[in-house]
Design a protein around this motif. Structure first.
Motif, PDB file in Angstrom:
ATOM      1  N   MET A 197      -1.354  -4.754  10.247  1.00 36.31           N
ATOM      2  CA  MET A 197      -1.857  -5.578   9.146  1.00 36.31           C
ATOM      3  C   MET A 197      -0.713  -6.432   8.594  1.00 36.31           C
ATOM      4  N   ALA A 221      -1.677  -7.016   2.187  1.00 32.25           N
ATOM      5  CA  ALA A 221      -2.063  -5.703   1.654  1.00 32.25           C
ATOM      6  C   ALA A 221      -2.769  -5.864   0.308  1.00 32.25           C
ATOM      7  N   ALA A 279      -7.453  -7.139   2.225  1.00 31.70           N
ATOM      8  CA  ALA A 279      -6.847  -6.379   3.329  1.00 31.70           C
ATOM      9  C   ALA A 279      -7.487  -5.004   3.469  1.00 31.70           C
ATOM     10  N   LYS A 280      -7.815  -4.378   2.352  1.00 35.46           N
ATOM     11  CA  LYS A 280      -8.419  -3.039   2.417  1.00 35.46           C
ATOM     12  C   LYS A 280      -9.790  -3.089   3.101  1.00 35.46           C
ATOM     13  N   LEU A 300      -9.271  -3.770   6.895  1.00 39.68           N
ATOM     14  CA  LEU A 300      -8.811  -2.612   7.674  1.00 39.68           C
ATOM     15  C   LEU A 300      -9.942  -1.607   7.856  1.00 39.68           C
ATOM     16  N   GLY A 347       1.918  -1.875   9.152  1.00 35.71           N
ATOM     17  CA  GLY A 347       1.691  -3.007   8.270  1.00 35.71           C
ATOM     18  C   GLY A 347       2.960  -3.591   7.698  1.00 35.71           C
ATOM     19  N   ASN A 351       4.000  -6.480   4.470  1.00 35.86           N
ATOM     20  CA  ASN A 351       3.508  -7.340   3.392  1.00 35.86           C
ATOM     21  C   ASN A 351       4.668  -8.000   2.669  1.00 35.86           C
ATOM     22  N   LEU A 378      -2.761  -0.137   2.055  1.00 32.97           N
ATOM     23  CA  LEU A 378      -3.102   0.046   3.473  1.00 32.97           C
ATOM     24  C   LEU A 378      -3.039   1.522   3.845  1.00 32.97           C
TER      25      LEU A 378
END
Ligand code: NAD
Length: 321
Positions: free
Chosen positions: A133, A136, A140-141, A144, A158, A160, A169
């Protein structure tokens, strides 16, 4: 007409229903059964707000309407409500009568996550094990969570810009029982699938951060000037999108088009892969890149799905209009 308020969406809408709705409408767009209207987006000179409309018509699903809304930067501080605000309006394509008014905030996150998820289903290698990823934040949540349903992933990594947001994440990874590792950008070369979802205006992910065979879903760039990925990466990748017109103007491909690394005719609608008129990934070494710009038809598709669910459960508010 039916009203489905924002407060009811979380209990009604599922990731599966959002995925199905978005996959179907991408297919309809590629076969010419559905099209998006030109987007309107205006700085209205009040509360520093950006307001606009995204609409379209899906002849296959008989969905007509628009999403109205935008970004009010002072909402959270002044009023304790979120800055992104939107509402979807659906109309009866036979009569033009208003059919439904649906809260669009949560639906936006679900339809955006569904889009990258559709791209992973159709373009990522079947044996993908590591998902990376870039970003974040809020979206993003959702991204994912939806992506993890598409392959047997064993690990989440990930990066960020604001590392203090990375626990977002880690939380989603641990919900799914998977380990999470924060990595430097170079560490993303371990990923088989990468999702980028930031508000960046400069390239973050470079061509040498990505291993052969990776699928990348670029989801953050939805406005002129934004950028998440080095243009050279689009030159190396097979590029797919939701809609070519948006991809080359407001999507990730805008920069590669400007610098003539990519031509519009090199970009394929992911719907063509869904419909089987494009083979999609053809080798395990190929880098595939999905430029997810976010189209109005996605909003209409998920709104229509949630209205059906609300009616079936007796939760839609019916008004004579
Ligand atoms: P957010 O504010 O919750 O998170 C922003 C993310 O961008 C964070 O990861 C943050 O660290 C990162 N970021 C901020 N400034 C940065 C910089 N200068 N360089 C690199 N990274 C930076 O926002 P969100 O709701 O998660 O939205 C993220 C992006 O997704 C936005 O750009 C939004 O416009 C876009 N978006 C796209 C679609 C679509 O359909 N494609 C839909 C919704 C949102």
């Amino acid at each position: 007409m039916f009203i489905v308020p924002e407060r009811d969406i979380a209990d009604l809408m599922t990731r599966e229903a959002a995925f199905d709705a978005v996959e179907k409408v991408f297919a309809a767009m590629a076969s010419g059964d559905a099209y998006n209207f030109p987007v309107v987006r205006e700085a209205i000179g009040h509360e520093d707000a950006l307001y606009g409309f995204k609409g379209g018509f899906d002849r296959a699903g008989l969905t007509l309407g628009l999403k109205a809304g935008g970004y009010w930067p002072n909402n959270l501080e002044k009023r304790g409500i979120i800055n992104h605000q939107s509402t979807v309006f659906l109309f009866d394509p036979d009569t033009g009568k208003a059919k439904a008014m649906v809260g669009g905030n949560l639906l936006t996150a679900l339809r955006t996550a569904a889009a990258s998820s559709v791209s992973i289903k159709h373009l990522a290698r079947k044996d993908a094990k590591v998902i990376g990823m870039v970003g974040a934040g809020h979206q993003a949540k959702f991204q994912l969570r939806a992506a993890l349903e598409q392959r047997d992933f064993e690990k989440v990594i990930g990066w960020n810009f604001h590392p203090e947001m990375l626990p977002n994440l880690e939380e989603v990874a641990s919900e799914a029982g998977l380990p999470f590792e924060a990595v430097a950008l170079e560490g993303l070369a371990e990923a088989d699938v990468i999702i980028s979802i930031t508000s960046s205006f400069d390239a973050i992910l470079h061509a040498d951060h990505v291993a052969p065979g990776t699928h990348i879903a670029c989801m953050g760039t939805d406005t002129k000037g934004k950028q998440e990925v080095e243009t050279a990466l689009l030159g190396k990748a097979t590029v797919f999108t939701d809609e070519v017109a948006q991809s080359i103007s407001i999507g990730e491909a805008q920069h590669a088009i400007e610098s003539q690394i990519l031509r519009a005719e090199d970009i394929t609608q992911v719907g063509a892969v869904i419909n089987g008129t494009h083979p999609g990934r053809i080798s395990d070494d190929e880098i595939t890149l999905f430029d997810g710009t976010g189209v109005g038809l996605q909003d209409l598709a998920v709104a229509a799905a949630v209205v059906d669910l609300a009616v079936a459960k007796g939760l839609a508010i019916e008004v004579d209009f």
